[in-house]
Design a protein around this motif. Sequence first.
Motif, PDB file in Angstrom:
ATOM      1  N   ALA A   4       0.816  -1.211   0.000  1.00 46.67           N
ATOM      2  CA  ALA A   4       0.000   0.000   0.000  1.00 46.67           C
ATOM      3  C   ALA A   4       0.852   1.264   0.000  1.00 46.67           C
ATOM      4  O   ALA A   4       0.393   2.317  -0.443  1.00 46.67           O
ATOM      5  CB  ALA A   4      -0.931  -0.002   1.210  1.00 46.67           C
TER       6      ALA A   4
ATOM      7  N   ARG B  96       1.737   2.251  -3.577  1.00 48.94           N
ATOM      8  CA  ARG B  96       0.499   2.658  -4.220  1.00 48.94           C
ATOM      9  C   ARG B  96       0.072   4.046  -3.759  1.00 48.94           C
ATOM     10  O   ARG B  96      -0.384   4.874  -4.561  1.00 48.94           O
ATOM     11  CB  ARG B  96      -0.591   1.632  -3.919  1.00 48.94           C
ATOM     12  CG  ARG B  96      -1.903   1.926  -4.638  1.00 48.94           C
ATOM     13  CD  ARG B  96      -2.865   0.761  -4.537  1.00 48.94           C
ATOM     14  NE  ARG B  96      -3.265   0.499  -3.157  1.00 48.94           N
ATOM     15  CZ  ARG B  96      -2.900  -0.577  -2.461  1.00 48.94           C
ATOM     16  NH1 ARG B  96      -2.111  -1.490  -3.016  1.00 48.94           N
ATOM     17  NH2 ARG B  96      -3.292  -0.751  -1.222  1.00 48.94           N
TER      18      ARG B  96
ATOM     19  N   ALA C 218       2.267   6.620  -5.450  1.00 50.66           N
ATOM     20  CA  ALA C 218       1.871   6.803  -6.852  1.00 50.66           C
ATOM     21  C   ALA C 218       0.572   7.592  -6.979  1.00 50.66           C
ATOM     22  O   ALA C 218       0.395   8.351  -7.939  1.00 50.66           O
ATOM     23  CB  ALA C 218       1.736   5.440  -7.528  1.00 50.66           C
ATOM     24  N   GLN C 219      -0.343   7.445  -5.998  1.00 48.19           N
ATOM     25  CA  GLN C 219      -1.615   8.155  -6.062  1.00 48.19           C
ATOM     26  C   GLN C 219      -1.497   9.609  -5.625  1.00 48.19           C
ATOM     27  O   GLN C 219      -2.272  10.457  -6.072  1.00 48.19           O
ATOM     28  CB  GLN C 219      -2.649   7.423  -5.197  1.00 48.19           C
ATOM     29  CG  GLN C 219      -3.068   6.080  -5.748  1.00 48.19           C
ATOM     30  CD  GLN C 219      -3.986   5.334  -4.791  1.00 48.19           C
ATOM     31  OE1 GLN C 219      -4.195   5.772  -3.650  1.00 48.19           O
ATOM     32  NE2 GLN C 219      -4.528   4.213  -5.237  1.00 48.19           N
TER      33      GLN C 219
ATOM     34  N   GLY D 160       4.879  -5.060  -4.448  1.00 45.67           N
ATOM     35  CA  GLY D 160       3.718  -4.488  -5.119  1.00 45.67           C
ATOM     36  C   GLY D 160       3.828  -4.587  -6.625  1.00 45.67           C
ATOM     37  O   GLY D 160       4.744  -5.235  -7.168  1.00 45.67           O
ATOM     38  N   ASP D 161       2.913  -3.945  -7.309  1.00 45.85           N
ATOM     39  CA  ASP D 161       2.902  -3.966  -8.761  1.00 45.85           C
ATOM     40  C   ASP D 161       4.126  -3.236  -9.324  1.00 45.85           C
ATOM     41  O   ASP D 161       4.540  -2.199  -8.804  1.00 45.85           O
ATOM     42  CB  ASP D 161       1.617  -3.298  -9.271  1.00 45.85           C
ATOM     43  CG  ASP D 161       1.531  -3.318 -10.784  1.00 45.85           C
ATOM     44  OD1 ASP D 161       1.548  -2.254 -11.387  1.00 45.85           O
ATOM     45  OD2 ASP D 161       1.462  -4.435 -11.356  1.00 45.85           O
TER      46      ASP D 161
ATOM     47  N   ARG E 272       3.544   0.439 -10.399  1.00 44.29           N
ATOM     48  CA  ARG E 272       3.431   1.356  -9.252  1.00 44.29           C
ATOM     49  C   ARG E 272       4.793   1.571  -8.598  1.00 44.29           C
ATOM     50  O   ARG E 272       5.089   2.678  -8.109  1.00 44.29           O
ATOM     51  CB  ARG E 272       2.432   0.804  -8.241  1.00 44.29           C
ATOM     52  CG  ARG E 272       0.986   0.911  -8.702  1.00 44.29           C
ATOM     53  CD  ARG E 272       0.043   0.826  -7.526  1.00 44.29           C
ATOM     54  NE  ARG E 272      -1.338   0.990  -7.939  1.00 44.29           N
ATOM     55  CZ  ARG E 272      -2.177  -0.024  -8.149  1.00 44.29           C
ATOM     56  NH1 ARG E 272      -1.761  -1.268  -7.993  1.00 44.29           N
ATOM     57  NH2 ARG E 272      -3.426   0.199  -8.508  1.00 44.29           N
TER      58      ARG E 272
END
Length: 328
Positions: free
Chosen positions: A55, A58, A61-62, A133-134, A137
């Motif tokens: 998280a 993420r 990135a957000q 994570g991805d 991201r």
Amino acid sequence: MPPLFHPWLREARLAALRGGGWRRWRGGLAMLAAIAAAGPLLRAFGGEAAALPAAVPRLIAQLPLPFALLALACAYASARARLGALDDRLRHGWWAAAPIAPARIARTLVLLAALGVAAALSATAALLLALGGDGARLRTAFAVLAAGLVPGVALGLAAALRQRRRPAQRVREGAREPLFGLRWLDDARLPHLSDWQRREALLRWRRGGHAWMIGAVLMALPGSTALASGAGVLLIATALAWFSLLAQACAAASVAAARALAALPVPRRGFARAAWRYPAFAFACACALAALGAGLLGLGWRAAPAWLAAVALLCVPALAALRAGRRR
């Protein structure tokens, strides 16, 4: 062809090979290792805890702008403080008597800034990979943090190089006159140690030390925060930032005083009592400021362990430096 860099680099390399570099950076390395190990450990627990490490990239990135500004502020403050202190030491310290051109000092600072950027980017990449994570991201999060780290170090280097062009400002900063006197803090056996600690802490605070902590807290506050809650968070963040900087300044002043008084028969216990008088008084003041902030937030006495844990974590470098000075 004359050498490009300052001979201090050779001295620092020899000190690092003898173990001095490891002792100086072991606290930060241990903290990075603990953060890197948190990701695999949380994933090993499974359930909701396994989703927490992924998280973080993420969220970066957000919300790219707040994290980029936070990385820029941290990099700027660290680079400006460290490079500026090294520049002062090379131009006014033991090396000042050596016939070394100022351009070699400037090139040395540029080289150290480049090495610092490379180390920061490598540590950032390693931490993001440990969080997992991805892949997309992770690349976005790394780009966001790199967009703050690189300009921050560059601005810190420019500020450190600019200090030598403004001697009047340096003289005003070096005055370090406290707002009010606390003569009762001085120990009769070492009458000026507390005053030395206060002046060192005041100099670091006026130069913007740990201001990034307050800025980071303010950036993390949502826009809908009530005025009283925002003031409470700001008071607690200010108390943490001020006392952590003060602890490091007091430790540095105590180590310098121990070196200056090494030839005198000063009892170790008496020196320790004199060295801890001002930090103890400052801790009481920081607790009062944090208690006022906790009252505005509506927190009870149960928040005291979290406050003490945060203070202990932020003061680890100062305690490590003080312990190293005692061993000498």
